[in-house]
Design a protein around this motif. Sequence first.
Motif, mmCIF file in Angstrom:
data_model
loop_
_atom_site.group_PDB
_atom_site.id
_atom_site.type_symbol
_atom_site.label_atom_id
_atom_site.label_comp_id
_atom_site.label_asym_id
_atom_site.label_seq_id
_atom_site.Cartn_x
_atom_site.Cartn_y
_atom_site.Cartn_z
ATOM 1 N N ASP A 1 0.894 11.771 13.026
ATOM 2 C CA ASP A 1 1.076 10.373 13.394
ATOM 3 C C ASP A 1 0.428 9.530 12.302
ATOM 4 O O ASP A 1 -0.582 9.939 11.729
ATOM 5 N N VAL A 2 1.008 8.366 12.013
ATOM 6 C CA VAL A 2 0.464 7.512 10.957
ATOM 7 C C VAL A 2 0.425 6.073 11.439
ATOM 8 O O VAL A 2 1.343 5.619 12.129
ATOM 9 N N SER A 3 -0.656 5.377 11.108
ATOM 10 C CA SER A 3 -0.766 3.949 11.400
ATOM 11 C C SER A 3 -0.250 3.167 10.209
ATOM 12 O O SER A 3 -0.725 3.351 9.087
ATOM 13 N N LEU A 4 0.721 2.311 10.467
ATOM 14 C CA LEU A 4 1.238 1.404 9.445
ATOM 15 C C LEU A 4 0.542 0.072 9.685
ATOM 16 O O LEU A 4 0.773 -0.591 10.695
ATOM 17 N N LEU A 5 -0.349 -0.289 8.771
ATOM 18 C CA LEU A 5 -1.226 -1.435 8.972
ATOM 19 C C LEU A 5 -0.560 -2.748 8.601
ATOM 20 O O LEU A 5 0.095 -2.850 7.563
ATOM 21 N N LEU B 1 5.539 4.690 2.508
ATOM 22 C CA LEU B 1 5.160 5.903 3.223
ATOM 23 C C LEU B 1 5.789 7.088 2.521
ATOM 24 O O LEU B 1 7.001 7.110 2.301
ATOM 25 N N ASN B 2 4.956 8.048 2.171
ATOM 26 C CA ASN B 2 5.419 9.242 1.482
ATOM 27 C C ASN B 2 5.057 10.442 2.350
ATOM 28 O O ASN B 2 3.890 10.771 2.487
ATOM 29 N N VAL B 3 6.060 11.073 2.932
ATOM 30 C CA VAL B 3 5.848 12.251 3.771
ATOM 31 C C VAL B 3 6.066 13.471 2.894
ATOM 32 O O VAL B 3 7.171 13.728 2.426
ATOM 33 N N THR B 4 4.977 14.195 2.641
ATOM 34 C CA THR B 4 5.050 15.385 1.791
ATOM 35 C C THR B 4 4.281 16.510 2.444
ATOM 36 O O THR B 4 3.351 16.280 3.208
ATOM 37 N N ASP B 5 4.671 17.686 2.125
ATOM 38 C CA ASP B 5 3.963 18.865 2.617
ATOM 39 C C ASP B 5 2.922 19.230 1.572
ATOM 40 O O ASP B 5 3.136 20.106 0.749
ATOM 41 N N SER B 6 1.797 18.533 1.599
ATOM 42 C CA SER B 6 0.777 18.717 0.562
ATOM 43 C C SER B 6 0.195 20.118 0.594
ATOM 44 O O SER B 6 -0.187 20.658 -0.425
ATOM 45 N N ASP B 7 0.136 20.770 1.773
ATOM 46 C CA ASP B 7 -0.361 22.142 1.841
ATOM 47 C C ASP B 7 0.567 23.068 1.080
ATOM 48 O O ASP B 7 0.133 23.944 0.353
ATOM 49 N N ASP C 1 11.290 9.949 7.250
ATOM 50 C CA ASP C 1 10.528 8.709 7.421
ATOM 51 C C ASP C 1 9.979 8.176 6.097
ATOM 52 O O ASP C 1 9.430 7.084 6.044
ATOM 53 N N THR C 2 10.121 8.931 5.023
ATOM 54 C CA THR C 2 9.671 8.472 3.711
ATOM 55 C C THR C 2 10.457 7.224 3.318
ATOM 56 O O THR C 2 11.680 7.188 3.435
ATOM 57 N N ARG D 1 0.841 -1.185 0.000
ATOM 58 C CA ARG D 1 0.000 0.000 0.000
ATOM 59 C C ARG D 1 0.878 1.238 0.000
ATOM 60 O O ARG D 1 2.025 1.180 0.412
ATOM 61 N N GLU D 2 0.242 2.352 -0.361
ATOM 62 C CA GLU D 2 0.932 3.632 -0.298
ATOM 63 C C GLU D 2 0.147 4.554 0.621
ATOM 64 O O GLU D 2 -1.071 4.649 0.529
ATOM 65 N N ILE D 3 0.874 5.214 1.510
ATOM 66 C CA ILE D 3 0.266 6.159 2.440
ATOM 67 C C ILE D 3 0.974 7.495 2.265
ATOM 68 O O ILE D 3 2.203 7.549 2.225
ATOM 69 N N LYS D 4 0.178 8.558 2.187
ATOM 70 C CA LYS D 4 0.737 9.911 2.128
ATOM 71 C C LYS D 4 0.335 10.640 3.399
ATOM 72 O O LYS D 4 -0.816 10.567 3.832
ATOM 73 N N VAL D 5 1.293 11.336 3.981
ATOM 74 C CA VAL D 5 1.058 12.018 5.246
ATOM 75 C C VAL D 5 1.909 13.281 5.296
ATOM 76 O O VAL D 5 2.947 13.364 4.632
#
Length: 186
Positions: free
Chosen positions: A31-35, A126-132, A104-105, A22-26
């Motif tokens: 905080d992120v749940s890694l399932l 896990l993709n940590v991006t500053d989407s704002d 953490d990416t 899976r891919e998660i963007k945060v």
Amino acid sequence: MLLVFSFCFPILSLVSASEDQREIKVNPGQDVSLLCQGLRDASVTLLEWTRPDLKSDGYVFFYRNERPYENYQHESFHGRVELRDPEMKDGDASVVLKNVTFNDTGTYECRIVTNTRQEIKHLIDLNVTDSDHTAGNKEGLVTIVLSGIIALLVVVIFCICRNGKKTQGHYSYELPAEKTGDLVTQ
């Protein structure tokens, strides 16, 4: 034949794995749940969360003998990773990664070994991006493009109007002069 089958069956069940990705963007700071889901009717005897792209020793999270071992963790994950459900009910081996940063990416791998010798693997990107910030850049780009188009239109309209006034001024200047010339000759 039965002897060979009874010898090979435990080995086959040990290496059988279920892999999905899976891919998660945060955003940073969240905080992120890694399932990671194991078998519902089996207890987890070993749980390893790793980041294969990290070249150093250490786990993201390590659990064995019914307890986590923080001293086996990679230093960047100390105090930031915990089980989502400390009892791991129904095979839930998910972890929560707190206060994520751009560092953490990466790809995270969950590996579960159960009391039935079943091994299960899950992969998470896990993709940590500053989407704002990215959205702001897109809005800023649209604003710049629109401003450029409006400026271009103003210049074009100004040039058209200026040429029209020159043309009108030229005719209006010549016409009175001809009339003046006609009046003088009479």
